[in-house]
Design a protein around this motif. Structure first.
Motif, PDB file in Angstrom:
ATOM      1  N   ASN A  18      20.220 -25.674  -9.071  1.00 49.25           N
ATOM      2  CA  ASN A  18      19.572 -24.362  -9.143  1.00 49.25           C
ATOM      3  C   ASN A  18      20.109 -23.586 -10.346  1.00 49.25           C
ATOM      4  O   ASN A  18      20.380 -22.389 -10.258  1.00 49.25           O
ATOM      5  N   GLY A  20      18.763 -22.602 -13.186  1.00 47.68           N
ATOM      6  CA  GLY A  20      17.949 -21.486 -13.660  1.00 47.68           C
ATOM      7  C   GLY A  20      18.170 -20.234 -12.832  1.00 47.68           C
ATOM      8  O   GLY A  20      18.278 -19.125 -13.370  1.00 47.68           O
ATOM      9  N   ARG A  21      18.259 -20.420 -11.514  1.00 44.19           N
ATOM     10  CA  ARG A  21      18.529 -19.281 -10.623  1.00 44.19           C
ATOM     11  C   ARG A  21      19.875 -18.659 -10.924  1.00 44.19           C
ATOM     12  O   ARG A  21      20.018 -17.428 -11.008  1.00 44.19           O
ATOM     13  N   ASP A  22      20.906 -19.503 -11.118  1.00 40.48           N
ATOM     14  CA  ASP A  22      22.246 -18.980 -11.359  1.00 40.48           C
ATOM     15  C   ASP A  22      22.351 -18.285 -12.708  1.00 40.48           C
ATOM     16  O   ASP A  22      23.068 -17.281 -12.844  1.00 40.48           O
ATOM     17  N   ALA A  24      19.878 -16.688 -14.213  1.00 45.68           N
ATOM     18  CA  ALA A  24      19.201 -15.399 -14.030  1.00 45.68           C
ATOM     19  C   ALA A  24      20.096 -14.417 -13.285  1.00 45.68           C
ATOM     20  O   ALA A  24      20.138 -13.217 -13.595  1.00 45.68           O
ATOM     21  N   LEU A  25      20.848 -14.922 -12.319  1.00 47.08           N
ATOM     22  CA  LEU A  25      21.726 -14.071 -11.515  1.00 47.08           C
ATOM     23  C   LEU A  25      22.810 -13.432 -12.379  1.00 47.08           C
ATOM     24  O   LEU A  25      23.027 -12.210 -12.304  1.00 47.08           O
ATOM     25  N   THR A  61      17.547 -18.150 -21.288  1.00 45.74           N
ATOM     26  CA  THR A  61      18.275 -16.882 -21.219  1.00 45.74           C
ATOM     27  C   THR A  61      18.355 -16.204 -22.569  1.00 45.74           C
ATOM     28  O   THR A  61      18.337 -16.865 -23.616  1.00 45.74           O
TER      29      THR A  61
END
Length: 235
Positions: A18, A20-22, A24-25, A61
């Motif tokens: 995950n 991409g999720r991390d 973005a976070l 990013t």
């Protein structure tokens, strides 16, 4: 040096299923950089990520990509990572002589990126003398490079102060980054000694609330930095 403290979360500790999720976070949480640990299995006893990951991160990013090359042959591989989109590249002092360090820094700058040199825990800051005036950043390792999750080596903050003093002695002001065992307890130590950029792995990504952890570490470190500056003015 002595800029507001920024956090550079190391994606070596992220969830690669995950990623991409991390990313973005941490971007939303206020990270200053994405720290990318590149290990070749030779300079350090671990093998991690390479050029394809850097290339994909560049698309994912807007944060600067802080690429830490823990490899034996940086002069050969620098063009690969620069072409992939690295914004800041760190090479290790232990694998290059003074001429090699100068060539590496010049190559990085010629590509439009920022240049840094890293010191392992037992490497004296004096090896930076020939190039420190040309560096954008110095990375002080507060653990032996190779694996995430290690404990901070006590006294590493003293080395940060020595690097800061060396830079001041030649009128230079590179950022000082610290990597290894950085969290709520250790971030204030290195920030008070002159660190500007803190690499955090498990302290962020393994936290129950990574965004809150990132913000808390940054705030605690910045408070320590400001207190140290105030004390120096009064002295």
């Amino acid at each position: 040096m002595f800029e507001p403290v920024k956090i550079a979360p190391s994606i070596l500790s992220a969830d690669f299923m995950n990623l991409g999720r991390d990313i973005a976070l941490i971007e939303e949480a206020g990270a200053g950089y994405v720290h990318v640990d590149v290990m070749d299995g030779h300079f350090v006893p671990n093998l991690t990520m390479g050029v394809p990951i850097v290339r994909q991160l560049k698309k994912a990013t807007a944060l600067p990509l802080d690429v830490h090359l823990m490899i034996d042959n940086p002069l050969e591989q620098l063009p690969w990572f620069l072409d992939a989109g690295a914004d800041l590249v760190t090479v290790h002092a232990e694998v290059l002589d003074a001429d090699g360090l100068a060539r590496a820094v010049a190559s990085i700058h010629a590509a439009g990126a920022k240049a840094a040199v890293s010191l392992k825990p037992r490497t004296a800051p004096g090896v930076l003398a020939p190039v420190v005036a040309d560096l954008d950043m110095v990375l002080v390792m507060s653990v032996e490079p190779g694996f995430s999750g290690q404990s901070y080596i006590e006294g590493s903050e003293e080395k940060v102060a020595r690097v800061a003093a060396l830079a001041r002695s030649v009128g230079a002001s590179p950022l000082i980054q610290v990597d290894g065992g950085i969290g709520m307890a250790t971030a204030p130590l290195v920030a008070a000694s002159g660190a500007d950029v803190l690499v955090c792995g498990n302290a962020v990504f393994a936290a129950e609330d990574p965004a809150r952890a990132l913000a808390g570490i940054a705030a605690t470190a910045e408070q320590a930095r400001l207190s140290s500056l105030a004390a120096r003015k009064e002295a």
